[in-house]
Design a protein around this motif. Structure first.
Motif, PDB file in Angstrom:
ATOM      1  N   CYS A 162       0.902  -1.099   0.145  1.00  0.00           N
ATOM      2  CA  CYS A 162      -0.015   0.048  -0.030  1.00  0.00           C
ATOM      3  C   CYS A 162       0.722   1.349  -0.013  1.00  0.00           C
ATOM      4  O   CYS A 162       0.348   2.527  -0.162  1.00  0.00           O
ATOM      5  CB  CYS A 162      -0.806   0.276   1.321  1.00  0.00           C
ATOM      6  N   ILE A 193      -3.721  -8.043  -3.667  1.00  0.00           N
ATOM      7  CA  ILE A 193      -4.267  -6.760  -3.098  1.00  0.00           C
ATOM      8  C   ILE A 193      -4.886  -7.131  -1.895  1.00  0.00           C
ATOM      9  O   ILE A 193      -5.571  -7.994  -1.666  1.00  0.00           O
ATOM     10  CB  ILE A 193      -5.606  -6.354  -4.104  1.00  0.00           C
ATOM     11  N   LEU A 195      -7.355  -6.333   1.245  1.00  0.00           N
ATOM     12  CA  LEU A 195      -8.474  -5.753   1.247  1.00  0.00           C
ATOM     13  C   LEU A 195      -8.995  -5.993   2.857  1.00  0.00           C
ATOM     14  O   LEU A 195      -9.433  -6.956   3.053  1.00  0.00           O
ATOM     15  CB  LEU A 195      -9.666  -6.226   0.421  1.00  0.00           C
TER      16      LEU A 195
END
Length: 246
Positions: A162, A193, A195
């Motif tokens: 991130c 990713i 999440l």
């Protein structure tokens, strides 16, 4: 394409001789599942790096094939090392480094960090029981050195992913079953990713024991912390952080 199940094969025409090929009962081979491409090799480390790079760089099929071929050709010059890879007698860490070096040379400039490179290797076979005294702390490797905690690994990995564009990661995990001493799968994969508390993986493995997500509270970093609700072991020293924005 999956071969048709023999139960769905049309019956032989009425009056066909019993001993003929058309009238013979189908053998058990008629219902086999074909091996999917890649199922017979152990090159997941190469695919992990290629998928990690592809997630942040336009790596085409031709370029990926050249990377794959060049790495294996280089490796084949050392017969012992090549044999270890083919027969899965290694953790494939050196292979990951070789793919990254080849990619840096021929594909895209990149920077690689290994935040837990100094962590000791883990004994991932012969599962041991939980050690209540070590709860909440990193486990210890064969030389007695402490392992990073799952929290440290998670925060480092997610913080990296991130932290900017052009960032990817490669890691190695082992998946266990309850009451089993050895992992049912040991696998290199590309982190995808994050999440919330779920990390999605860039992985197209089709095996029954494959996993495609890692939960924040669902993995450990030392074998003695495995439990029925945490059956995934992530090796801290096998975490590679990749940046192609250099």
């Amino acid at each position: 394409m999956v071969a048709p199940n023999f139960h769905h094969t049309p019956e032989a025409p009425h009056g066909t001789a019993e001993g003929s090929a058309a009238g013979r009962e189908p053998s058990s081979c008629a219902s086999f599942q074909p091996y999917h491409q890649g199922q017979l090799d152990v090159f997941c480390a190469v695919y992990a790096v290629a998928n990690a790079l592809r997630s942040v760089h336009p790596l085409g099929m031709g370029q990926a094939r050249r990377l794959f071929n060049d790495v294996l050709l280089d490796l084949s010059r050392d017969a012992d090392a090549f044999r270890s890879v083919l027969y899965n007698a290694t953790d494939h860490d050196a292979l990951v480094r070789a793919v990254l070096e080849c990619a840096r040379r021929d594909v895209v400039p990149l920077r690689v960090e290994r935040p837990f490179a100094a962590s000791p290797a883990l004994r991932v076979t012969g599962r041991v029981g939980a050690d209540a005294s070590a709860a909440g702390r990193g486990g210890r490797g064969p030389d007695g050195a402490a392992q990073p905690t799952p929290r440290a690994v998670w925060e480092t990995l997610v913080g990296w992913l991130c932290g900017g564009t052009g960032r990817a990661a490669v890691l190695r995990f082992h998946r266990y079953l309850p009451f089993k001493g050895d992992p049912v799968i040991s696998h290199w994969t590309a982190a995808g990713i994050p999440l919330g508390d779920t990390l999605f993986l860039h992985d197209s493995s089709r095996e029954a024991n494959a996993i495609h997500v890692i939960e924040r509270g669902g993995f450990v970093t030392a074998p003695e912390h495995l439990s029925d609700d945490r059956l995934v072991l992530v090796e801290p020293r096998c975490l590679y952080l990749i940046d192609v924005s250099v």
